[in-house]
Scaffold this active site. Sequence first.
Site, PDB file in Angstrom:
ATOM      1  N   LYS A 267       0.961  -1.321  -0.090  1.00 48.51           N
ATOM      2  CA  LYS A 267       0.041  -0.049   0.124  1.00 48.51           C
ATOM      3  C   LYS A 267       0.968   1.475  -0.080  1.00 48.51           C
ATOM      4  O   LYS A 267       2.063   1.229   0.343  1.00 48.51           O
ATOM      5  CB  LYS A 267      -0.946  -0.066   1.220  1.00 48.51           C
ATOM      6  CG  LYS A 267      -1.900  -1.173   1.213  1.00 48.51           C
ATOM      7  CD  LYS A 267      -2.790  -1.300   0.082  1.00 48.51           C
ATOM      8  CE  LYS A 267      -3.663  -2.299   0.027  1.00 48.51           C
ATOM      9  NZ  LYS A 267      -3.018  -3.623   0.095  1.00 48.51           N
TER      10      LYS A 267
HETATM   11  C1  LIG Z   1      -8.793  -2.708  -2.146  1.00 48.52           C
HETATM   12  C2  LIG Z   1      -8.358  -3.477  -0.811  1.00 48.52           C
HETATM   13  N1  LIG Z   1      -9.326  -3.673  -0.125  1.00 48.52           N
HETATM   14  C3  LIG Z   1      -9.058  -4.155   1.191  1.00 48.52           C
HETATM   15  C4  LIG Z   1      -7.964  -5.011   1.455  1.00 48.52           C
HETATM   16  C5  LIG Z   1      -7.714  -5.870   2.718  1.00 48.52           C
HETATM   17  O1  LIG Z   1      -6.906  -5.487   3.499  1.00 48.52           O
HETATM   18  P1  LIG Z   1      -5.936  -6.373   4.577  1.00 48.52           P
HETATM   19  O2  LIG Z   1      -5.313  -7.405   3.943  1.00 48.52           O
HETATM   20  O3  LIG Z   1      -5.266  -5.248   5.437  1.00 48.52           O
HETATM   21  O4  LIG Z   1      -7.031  -6.898   5.472  1.00 48.52           O
HETATM   22  C6  LIG Z   1      -6.941  -4.738   0.559  1.00 48.52           C
HETATM   23  C7  LIG Z   1      -5.552  -5.379   0.984  1.00 48.52           C
HETATM   24  O5  LIG Z   1      -4.892  -5.977  -0.025  1.00 48.52           O
HETATM   25  C8  LIG Z   1      -7.156  -4.204  -0.765  1.00 48.52           C
HETATM   26  O6  LIG Z   1      -6.183  -4.002  -1.603  1.00 48.52           O
END
Ligand SMILES: Cc1ncc(COP(=O)(O)O)c(C=O)c1O
Length: 435
Positions: free
Chosen positions: A211
């Site tokens: 990210k």
């Molecule tokens: C667009 C999007 N939403 C939600 C998430 C979920 O995040 P996490 O892996 O921190 O739970 C991600 C993670 O890659 C993502 O790219």
Amino acid sequence: MVPPEGASVEAEVTIEEIRQVLSTMPDGFFGANLFDHREASAASRVICNRSPFRYYGPNCTNEADLFEAECSRYFGSRYAHTTNSGTGALMAALHALGVGPGDEVIVPGYLWIADCNAVLLRGAIPVMGEIDTTLNLDPADLRRKINRRTKCIIAIHMAGAPADMDAIGRVAGDYGIPTLEDFSQCVGGAVAGRMVGTIGSIGIASLQLNKMITCGEGGLVICNDEAYHARVVSRTDLGNSRVGDAVDGSADVNLTVGEGRRFNEISAAIMRVQLERLPGMLTRLREIKRYIKSQLRNLGNVTFRRIVDEDGDTGSTIAVMFDSPAERVRFQDASSSLFQRGELQTVGLVDAGCHIYYNCETIVRKVPALPGGFPWSLPENSNSTNYSYDKGLLPVTDSLIERTISFSIPPDITEVQVDAWVAGFTAVCQELDAA
Ligand SMILES: Cc1ncc(COP(=O)(O)O)c(C=O)c1O
């Protein structure tokens, strides 16, 4: 310095020279690529204070509180609250919006599986919407998908560029449906000066590895609505509102079943440094992306993804669309033969795994989130038997996915590497023209 827009790379370089330079190019991991002693000393500040717990313990330096206040200021939202992950943030936001059994939530077909999983865990059913050439939710298809069950729209700002929030907002407004913005992949993006995450009803971001800003694992919820915020705080904790470090056990209107998704102080301390880095990283990535696009513009076979607001694009990702899946395959074949070790770092969206609806087993196979087939088998969701998530459900999305490649620009890429990348990409296109 990267030459200004319009300038061109004239020097004759051989493919071998390009390969050599590209083989030293860092991976496109954004915030994590910039980790240095500042993140290390932030983490060790918490460790030396022996205070890694949010809300508890001696010598608490309140890193999560401070990071949240800094996020509010940076994003321009009244409230910000951290969680343990992006999925946790999604769960909390859907809780705040009251999503549950019997509800449908519209999600674009180019997504991340967590957006579907969170909807399912809430007892609701995800409904797939087409994307358009922004690679984000198509407002026209969104309008077609809305019905009386639609409780919420999740607009996901995919691969660094904002969705068309003005058009999506008009559709949502016409039906009085709240929009949850998932800006995990577009932190720092904006539309007409408004930061993504603050344009809809509530915004969430993952702070996970690849990210813009990251601490490994973490999540963020931002909003302007006091009631949403209060519900997010209690849901991600014990289920009670907090007053300072105490829980409010009295007549608590936000009383719920807590999910224990607290952020931790070490991660928060790291995030405070990452947030400080964000404006500089955005400036750099935008500058590089403009330069790369200016250099590639004259190549006949290149069409860029539509960007709704060039100034609000994070600049993190270049996405190129070909006229047909066959053209995309030809490009990738030529690229693999010139750069056998994948030095160009371009990837086909088609290989993006659980970013594509038909690869998400949880929906395709209607995997139960709880024993007994929940939520698919709930009487409130009896119409869910009508839904299929197989390839072919979204023909426009399928075509865009099969025609598009992307390149994530590492924020620590050097000017020499940028020029080598442009030269490498150009060489692949010339191979295609010559064939
Ligand atoms: C667009 C999007 N939403 C939600 C998430 C979920 O995040 P996490 O892996 O921190 O739970 C991600 C993670 O890659 C993502 O790219």
